[in-house]
Design an enzyme around this catalytic site. Structure first.
Site, PDB file in Angstrom:
ATOM      1  CE  LYS A 124      11.930   6.048 -11.709  1.00 15.82           C
ATOM      2  NZ  LYS A 124      13.012   5.039 -11.655  1.00 15.82           N
ATOM      3  CG  ASP A 142      13.565   4.532  -6.331  1.00 17.39           C
ATOM      4  OD1 ASP A 142      13.051   4.371  -5.190  1.00 17.39           O
ATOM      5  OD2 ASP A 142      14.745   4.883  -6.485  1.00 17.39           O
TER       6      ASP A 142
END
Length: 214
Positions: A124, A142
């Site tokens: 991420k 997320d």
């Protein structure tokens, strides 16, 4: 998990997002690629606002890996002690700074694999950096995007990798660059976890979420 929306509905959703905010930006403060990597790594289990408050003075005195190393773990810890997991994060910041100096000449690499090799940097974080600094259409999934993607059917998936792939596969190419920012901001401020603000939602009429609020 909602059923995957069709192309025309997804196109209409992102037409609306674009009309409302043509060029959304991430909310983490940074001045270069290095400070962006550090900020995103610090943001795990912390709010962007909290990270920005902690890094305001840190980045004024340490905006390169060399300057960060000069601070040492204790110096970094003192600046970031208001955010979660600060002790481990301070160690990671020093370790990644050392690797950048020793292996990359003090520059931040722009490949996902190289970024993910840095302590405290996962997929991420790497995708955020690739997207925000190098303008590569990487999708940083997320909790907000995972929730919005599955509630709306824009990019459903059982895990973050599946949602990331759904974004890449199903969102029109001309909206790929800003897709994850639109989805994050929508999840952060409108499609919140407990009481989504459906009355203020731009895409309410296109969303199949069964538990809409008034």
């Amino acid at each position: 998990m909602a059923k995957q929306l069709d192309y025309h509905t997804i196109r209409e959703i992102f037409d609306r997002f674009h009309a409302a905010d043509p060029a959304p930006e991430g909310e983490l403060a940074h001045v270069n690629a290095f400070t962006l990597v550090v900020a995103v790594a610090l943001s795990a289990q912390a709010t962007d606002a909290g990270v920005n408050k902690a890094t305001r003075t840190l980045f004024q005195i340490a905006d390169t890996p060399e300057k960060m190393l000069a601070l040492g773990v204790e110096g970094v810890t003192e600046h970031i002690k208001t955010i979660g997991l600060f002790r481990q994060k301070a160690k990671n910041v020093i370790k990644l700074s050392q690797i950048l100096v020793e292996d990359y000449g003090g520059e931040v690499p722009n490949s996902r694999a190289a970024l993910q090799s840095l302590p405290g940097v996962g997929r991420k974080t790497a995708n955020v950096v690739l997207n925000m600094w190098w303008r590569y259409p990487a999708q940083a999934v997320d909790t907000h995007i995972f929730r919005v993607g599955n509630r709306t059917g824009i990019c459903p998936g059982k895990d973050v990798v599946a949602v990331e792939r759904a974004i890449e596969d199903n969102i029109p190419v001309d909206y790929q660059q800003h897709a994850h920012h639109w989805l994050i901001l929508h999840g952060r401020y409108i499609c919140v976890a407990r009481k989504p603000k459906c009355g203020a939602c731009l895409i309410r009429d296109l969303c199949p979420f069964e538990d809409k609020t008034l």
